[in-house]
Design an enzyme around this catalytic site. Structure first.
Site, mmCIF file in Angstrom:
data_model
loop_
_atom_site.group_PDB
_atom_site.id
_atom_site.type_symbol
_atom_site.label_atom_id
_atom_site.label_comp_id
_atom_site.label_asym_id
_atom_site.label_seq_id
_atom_site.Cartn_x
_atom_site.Cartn_y
_atom_site.Cartn_z
ATOM 1 N N SER A 239 0.836 -1.334 -0.003
ATOM 2 C CA SER A 239 0.033 0.253 -0.073
ATOM 3 C C SER A 239 0.840 1.387 0.026
ATOM 4 C CB SER A 239 -0.905 -0.071 1.122
ATOM 5 O OG SER A 239 -1.785 -0.992 0.963
ATOM 6 N N SER A 277 -3.314 -3.511 -3.080
ATOM 7 C CA SER A 277 -2.709 -2.175 -2.457
ATOM 8 C C SER A 277 -3.551 -1.421 -2.298
ATOM 9 C CB SER A 277 -1.749 -1.794 -3.719
ATOM 10 O OG SER A 277 -0.973 -0.838 -3.307
ATOM 11 N N ASP A 279 -3.983 2.157 -2.226
ATOM 12 C CA ASP A 279 -3.194 3.346 -2.745
ATOM 13 C C ASP A 279 -4.070 4.515 -2.583
ATOM 14 O OD1 ASP A 279 -1.376 1.531 -3.333
ATOM 15 O OD2 ASP A 279 -2.077 1.400 -5.376
#
Length: 351
Positions: A239, A277, A279
């Site tokens: 992340s 992830s 983000d």
């Protein structure tokens, strides 16, 4: 601690950087850390984690809110507070960063800090919206033992200053891994100007980097040809939390347009926003201080014209500052050992 990438002779982007090349170049913005680095027992259990606080200004954030927005590039994350940030367009608390399982403790500590300074919350006025972002540091940190406490959140806020923020394996970045090498906290800034009107604005970025595999890293962009330590790290998709600050007078909607461009900087490093992830970008402008209580029916704020060339410069600044902040998070990090003798090497950018 290593060196910022510019100290190693690598220039990212074309816009000028601020005096500190840090998010704290935006006037009033403060950053504080608490770093945990100690064995919990003799069985390999280890605290390798921390808390980072970003304060939009040094005053009472609940009473003087700032215009804000968030943008989810990929939503595999466990943040708090972003729904209300986007609904109302303001932030009214410090922005806190930590590990995934530290979110409840950091939220509690931040709540305690804000309640102590605002006794009217929950009694004569409404509740408070707390903003906490996270990344998974479980390769180096014994995350199941939850070593972060509410007191660490309070301490990180109290440690916040306008000085150059510490970067690399500090605060929330202590246990983070980026492209299979040591990541963590990184920061950078840009200055955009309107020459014919003698105006300039600052964009500052701070990242918590914890994403990517070695093969994805676009090392050639950073003149990195030196043989690296091998990496056997097999991380989850990882992340990144990106915090973008500016003093440009933007509406919440305009601010969201700007912070979307942080994804460009992230992509330039090699990320493709993996399935797992988280983000996420959190942005704010210090140009507006919005009173919690007002008797006025109407409030007046200034904002930039949408079609002025300055907007494109702000887009560029967001992309450049994000890319450089990510690389600074790696270049400033040091080789770090954690749970069960896991070790993550720093990436050597020096040729």
């Amino acid at each position: 601690m290593g060196k910022k990438i510019r100290e190693l002779g690598v220039t990212i982007g074309k816009l000028p950087v601020g005096r500190k090349n840090c998010i704290t170049d935006v006037d009033g913005v403060q950053v504080g850390h608490v770093t945990l680095d100690f064995p919990i027992d003799e069985e390999g259990t280890y605290a390798c984690t921390g808390v980072t606080a970003v304060l939009p200004h040094s005053g009472n954030l609940f009473k003087k809110k700032v215009t804000a927005a968030s943008y989810v590039i990929n939503g595999f994350g466990k943040t708090t507070g972003l729904v209300q940030v986007n609904e109302l367009g303001v932030i009214e608390s410090p922005i806190m960063l930590t590990n995934t399982f530290g979110v409840p403790a950091v939220t509690q500590g931040t709540l305690e800090y804000m309640l102590e300074r605002n006794p009217e919350i929950g009694i004569s006025t409404g509740t408070i919206n707390l903003v906490v972002g996270e990344c998974n540091d479980s390769y180096l940190n014994s995350i199941r033992h939850c070593p972060v406490t509410p007191g660490h959140a309070i301490e990180a806020i109290q440690n916040a200053t306008e000085e150059v923020a510490k970067e690399g394996a500090v605060g929330a970045g202590k246990g983070m891994v980026c492209f299979g090498y040591k990541g963590g906290i990184g920061s950078s800034s840009r200055i955009v100007s309107v020459e014919d009107e003698n105006l300039s604005y600052t964009i500052g970025c701070l990242v918590l980097s914890n994403f990517g595999e070695k093969y994805e890293f676009q090392a050639d962009r950073y003149n990195s040809s030196k043989q690296q330590e091998p990496t056997t790290v097999k991380p989850t998709d990882g992340s990144i939390i990106i915090v973008l600050a500016t003093d440009a007078p933007l509406s919440s909607r305009q601010l969201q347009r700007v912070i979307k461009r942080c994804g460009i900087g992230l992509g330039r490093t090699g990320s493709h926003f993996s399935h797992g992830s988280g983000d996420i970008v959190i942005g704010f402008t210090t140009a507006h201080k919005i009173s919690h209580v007002s008797q006025s029916v109407v409030e007046i704020r200034t904002q930039l014209r949408e079609d002025h060339p300055i907007m494109n410069k702000l887009f560029t600044a967001a992309a450049e500052a994000t890319e450089e902040a990510i690389i600074n998070s790696m270049s400033q990090a040091v080789t770090t050992a954690g749970r069960n003798n896991h070790t993550v090497h720093s990436y050597n950018f020096e040729n």
